[in-house]
Design a protein around this motif. Structure first.
Motif, PDB file in Angstrom:
ATOM      1  N   HIS A  21       7.838   5.227   1.277  1.00  0.00           N
ATOM      2  CA  HIS A  21       7.016   4.559   2.334  1.00  0.00           C
ATOM      3  C   HIS A  21       5.391   4.475   1.977  1.00  0.00           C
ATOM      4  N   HIS A  22       4.943   4.333   0.809  1.00  0.00           N
ATOM      5  CA  HIS A  22       3.797   3.910   0.293  1.00  0.00           C
ATOM      6  C   HIS A  22       2.743   4.634   0.868  1.00  0.00           C
ATOM      7  N   LEU A  23       3.173   6.089   1.166  1.00  0.00           N
ATOM      8  CA  LEU A  23       1.992   6.987   1.649  1.00  0.00           C
ATOM      9  C   LEU A  23       1.417   7.901   0.566  1.00  0.00           C
ATOM     10  N   ALA A  24       1.706   8.281  -0.384  1.00  0.00           N
ATOM     11  CA  ALA A  24       1.195   8.895  -1.468  1.00  0.00           C
ATOM     12  C   ALA A  24       0.282   8.060  -2.094  1.00  0.00           C
ATOM     13  N   ARG A  28       0.534   3.024  -3.128  1.00  0.00           N
ATOM     14  CA  ARG A  28       0.274   2.260  -2.340  1.00  0.00           C
ATOM     15  C   ARG A  28       0.917   0.857  -2.534  1.00  0.00           C
ATOM     16  N   ALA A  29       1.256  -0.172  -1.742  1.00  0.00           N
ATOM     17  CA  ALA A  29       1.789  -1.332  -1.834  1.00  0.00           C
ATOM     18  C   ALA A  29       0.519  -2.444  -2.227  1.00  0.00           C
ATOM     19  N   ALA A  30       0.831  -3.559  -2.876  1.00  0.00           N
ATOM     20  CA  ALA A  30      -0.169  -4.412  -3.202  1.00  0.00           C
ATOM     21  C   ALA A  30      -0.375  -5.302  -1.902  1.00  0.00           C
ATOM     22  N   THR A  31       0.529  -5.559  -1.139  1.00  0.00           N
ATOM     23  CA  THR A  31       0.368  -6.434  -0.186  1.00  0.00           C
ATOM     24  C   THR A  31       0.969  -6.092   1.016  1.00  0.00           C
ATOM     25  N   VAL A  32       0.669  -6.354   2.234  1.00  0.00           N
ATOM     26  CA  VAL A  32       1.117  -5.960   3.696  1.00  0.00           C
ATOM     27  C   VAL A  32       2.531  -6.274   3.685  1.00  0.00           C
ATOM     28  N   ALA A  33       2.930  -7.825   3.075  1.00  0.00           N
ATOM     29  CA  ALA A  33       4.381  -8.068   3.242  1.00  0.00           C
ATOM     30  C   ALA A  33       5.198  -7.062   2.359  1.00  0.00           C
ATOM     31  N   ALA A  34       4.940  -6.569   1.236  1.00  0.00           N
ATOM     32  CA  ALA A  34       5.466  -5.616   0.605  1.00  0.00           C
ATOM     33  C   ALA A  34       5.750  -4.271   1.354  1.00  0.00           C
ATOM     34  N   ALA A  35       4.550  -3.705   1.993  1.00  0.00           N
ATOM     35  CA  ALA A  35       4.768  -2.700   2.738  1.00  0.00           C
ATOM     36  C   ALA A  35       5.554  -2.730   3.883  1.00  0.00           C
ATOM     37  N   ALA A  36       5.552  -3.741   4.581  1.00  0.00           N
ATOM     38  CA  ALA A  36       6.369  -4.002   5.581  1.00  0.00           C
ATOM     39  C   ALA A  36       8.012  -4.113   5.338  1.00  0.00           C
ATOM     40  N   GLY A  37       8.254  -5.006   3.957  1.00  0.00           N
ATOM     41  CA  GLY A  37       9.717  -5.079   3.672  1.00  0.00           C
ATOM     42  C   GLY A  37      10.294  -3.814   3.242  1.00  0.00           C
ATOM     43  N   ASP A  38       9.520  -2.883   2.611  1.00  0.00           N
ATOM     44  CA  ASP A  38      10.127  -1.728   2.159  1.00  0.00           C
ATOM     45  C   ASP A  38      10.350  -0.844   3.101  1.00  0.00           C
ATOM     46  N   ALA A  54      -0.391  -0.864   7.965  1.00  0.00           N
ATOM     47  CA  ALA A  54      -0.705  -1.499   6.973  1.00  0.00           C
ATOM     48  C   ALA A  54      -1.878  -0.936   5.871  1.00  0.00           C
ATOM     49  N   TRP A  55      -2.921  -0.601   6.836  1.00  0.00           N
ATOM     50  CA  TRP A  55      -3.934  -0.030   5.912  1.00  0.00           C
ATOM     51  C   TRP A  55      -3.584   1.351   5.303  1.00  0.00           C
ATOM     52  N   ALA A  56      -2.743   2.073   5.781  1.00  0.00           N
ATOM     53  CA  ALA A  56      -2.214   3.412   5.473  1.00  0.00           C
ATOM     54  C   ALA A  56      -1.318   3.257   4.458  1.00  0.00           C
ATOM     55  N   ARG A  57      -1.065   2.019   3.728  1.00  0.00           N
ATOM     56  CA  ARG A  57       0.114   1.877   2.970  1.00  0.00           C
ATOM     57  C   ARG A  57      -0.290   1.029   1.994  1.00  0.00           C
ATOM     58  N   THR A  58      -1.415   0.217   1.843  1.00  0.00           N
ATOM     59  CA  THR A  58      -1.820  -0.776   0.820  1.00  0.00           C
ATOM     60  C   THR A  58      -3.000  -0.277   0.404  1.00  0.00           C
ATOM     61  N   ARG A  59      -3.427  -1.172  -0.707  1.00  0.00           N
ATOM     62  CA  ARG A  59      -4.587  -0.999  -1.607  1.00  0.00           C
ATOM     63  C   ARG A  59      -5.613  -2.164  -1.212  1.00  0.00           C
ATOM     64  N   GLU A  60      -6.805  -2.056  -0.568  1.00  0.00           N
ATOM     65  CA  GLU A  60      -7.542  -3.122  -0.418  1.00  0.00           C
ATOM     66  C   GLU A  60      -6.958  -4.234   0.304  1.00  0.00           C
ATOM     67  N   VAL A  61      -6.282  -3.979   1.455  1.00  0.00           N
ATOM     68  CA  VAL A  61      -5.874  -5.093   2.080  1.00  0.00           C
ATOM     69  C   VAL A  61      -6.604  -5.169   3.453  1.00  0.00           C
ATOM     70  N   THR A  64      -8.413  -9.730   7.328  1.00  0.00           N
ATOM     71  CA  THR A  64      -8.015 -11.063   7.062  1.00  0.00           C
ATOM     72  C   THR A  64      -6.945 -11.318   6.222  1.00  0.00           C
ATOM     73  N   ALA A  65      -6.553 -10.648   5.272  1.00  0.00           N
ATOM     74  CA  ALA A  65      -5.320 -10.596   4.729  1.00  0.00           C
ATOM     75  C   ALA A  65      -4.110 -10.422   5.465  1.00  0.00           C
ATOM     76  N   ILE A  66      -4.309  -9.660   6.462  1.00  0.00           N
ATOM     77  CA  ILE A  66      -2.987  -9.143   7.245  1.00  0.00           C
ATOM     78  C   ILE A  66      -2.795 -10.425   8.287  1.00  0.00           C
TER      79      ILE A  66
END
Length: 352
Positions: A21-24, A28-38, A54-61, A64-66
């Motif tokens: 779930h990209h929480l540790a 973290r996921a590189a993109t919001v699409a990757a986080a949502a897909g997983d 998305a912010w809880a699971r990504t790096r520097e997204v 605007t990117a979302i």
């Protein structure tokens, strides 16, 4: 459980959750699409929750990117899905969710709305009226490119027809058919929610016509959805999968029969996992302790029906009577409290 069935501890499930779930911090996921897909999708009923999840699971997204993924690239799509809930999902998953869950939800929605049309005296044949007005609305939207419900009602005045909603409730009364018909058309995969009017917390969405997209057979789609859920949320009880998808027990059984799954013992109860994931559990990496503030209806908090292994005895403090959860504070795979934002912007956390 039979002899030799593997036992999966709550600690193993929490460790797997942190990674999948990209929480540790290191996961973290590189993109919001990757986080949502997983996670198959991010809950999208509340527009703000998509950004917070998305912010809880990504790096520097950033915002605007979302927004770019949602409204420019359209690599993410907001749609009605499992349990008649709005999710933001990768575009490639839309046909799977549509065929697995949403098509049968839309059938019921059309039937009920047709009955309301007739009961409100708008037309003697609600089904024919809906078909005609729906087709005219989609044509008007295609001509405009994007539009709000109010703008479409200018082109198709019948959208302003009023039905009586929840007449016996304090919040009920007459309402325009606009929102319900647009929601139905989106559930049928004919139109899609676009950029809202206002900021990222706004729910006044514009709409655009959906493109043609081939759908797999329903049984194939349900098996693929079950596979993805087990990858993200397993090992778990079959009842968790049934609850999360909103499918019938027979449909879930049929879906699992198409997959290579293994029986497991989950907290003393029968469960299943993907057979390919057994090796992952054997080599599951140690994960550093982590903390997270997740939004209301977050996909992690809403991922299972049986929640004692991460909620403990705090269900009544966190979930409403409809089974929806508010914002949660997490520590190392457990919910330890709730949080909210004060009017001055301060984040307030209440530990349980």
């Amino acid at each position: 459980m039979g002899y030799g069935v593997r036992t999966v501890s709550a600690a193993e499930r929490r460790g797997r959750l942190a990674v999948r779930h990209h929480l540790a911090p290191g996961e973290r996921a590189a993109t919001v699409a990757a986080a949502a897909g997983d996670l198959i999708g991010l809950h999208g009923t509340d527009p703000a929750s998509v950004y917070l999840a998305a912010w809880a699971r990504t790096r520097e997204v950033g915002t605007t990117a979302i927004e770019q993924a949602l409204y420019e690239e359209r690599s993410l799509v907001r749609m009605l899905g499992m349990r008649r809930t709005v999710f933001v999902v990768p575009a490639g998953l839309v046909p799977v969710i549509q065929a697995a869950c949403t098509d049968q939800i839309a059938e019921g929605m059309r039937r009920r709305l047709a009955q309301q049309i007739e009961a409100s005296g708008i037309a003697a044949d609600g089904g024919s009226w809906l078909k005609e007005v729906g087709e005219a609305t989609v044509s008007a939207l295609a001509a405009r490119g994007t539009a709000t419900g109010a703008e479409l009602a200018q082109d198709e005045p019948r959208l302003r027809a009023q039905i009586v909603y929840a007449e016996d409730k304090s919040y009920g009364g007459p309402v325009n058919v606009t929102t319900r018909l647009l929601t139905l058309l989106s559930a049928e995969g004919l139109i899609v929610r676009g950029r809202p009017r206002g900021g990222w917390t706004s729910s006044q969405f514009t709409w655009f016509a959906a493109g043609d997209q081939a759908r797999p057979p329903a049984a194939v789609a349900r098996a693929e959805l079950a596979r993805r859920w087990l990858s993200a949320f397993g090992p778990a009880a079959v009842s968790d999968l049934q609850w999360w998808t909103g499918l019938t027990a027979g449909q879930v059984k049929q879906a699992l029969a198409q997959l290579d799954v293994a029986e497991v013992d989950v907290d003393g109860a029968p469960g299943v996992m993907l057979a390919a994931d057994e090796a992952y559990l054997d080599a599951q990496p140690a994960v550093e302790a982590w903390a997270a503030l997740l939004p209301a209806l977050d996909p992690t908090a809403m991922g299972w029906r049986e929640r004692a292994w991460y909620v403990g005895e705090h269900t009544a403090a966190l979930f409403d009577r409809s089974g929806n959860i508010g914002p949660t504070a997490w520590w190392d795979g457990r919910i330890v409290g709730g949080w909210g934002q004060r009017q001055d912007g301060e984040i307030a956390v209440r530990l349980l």
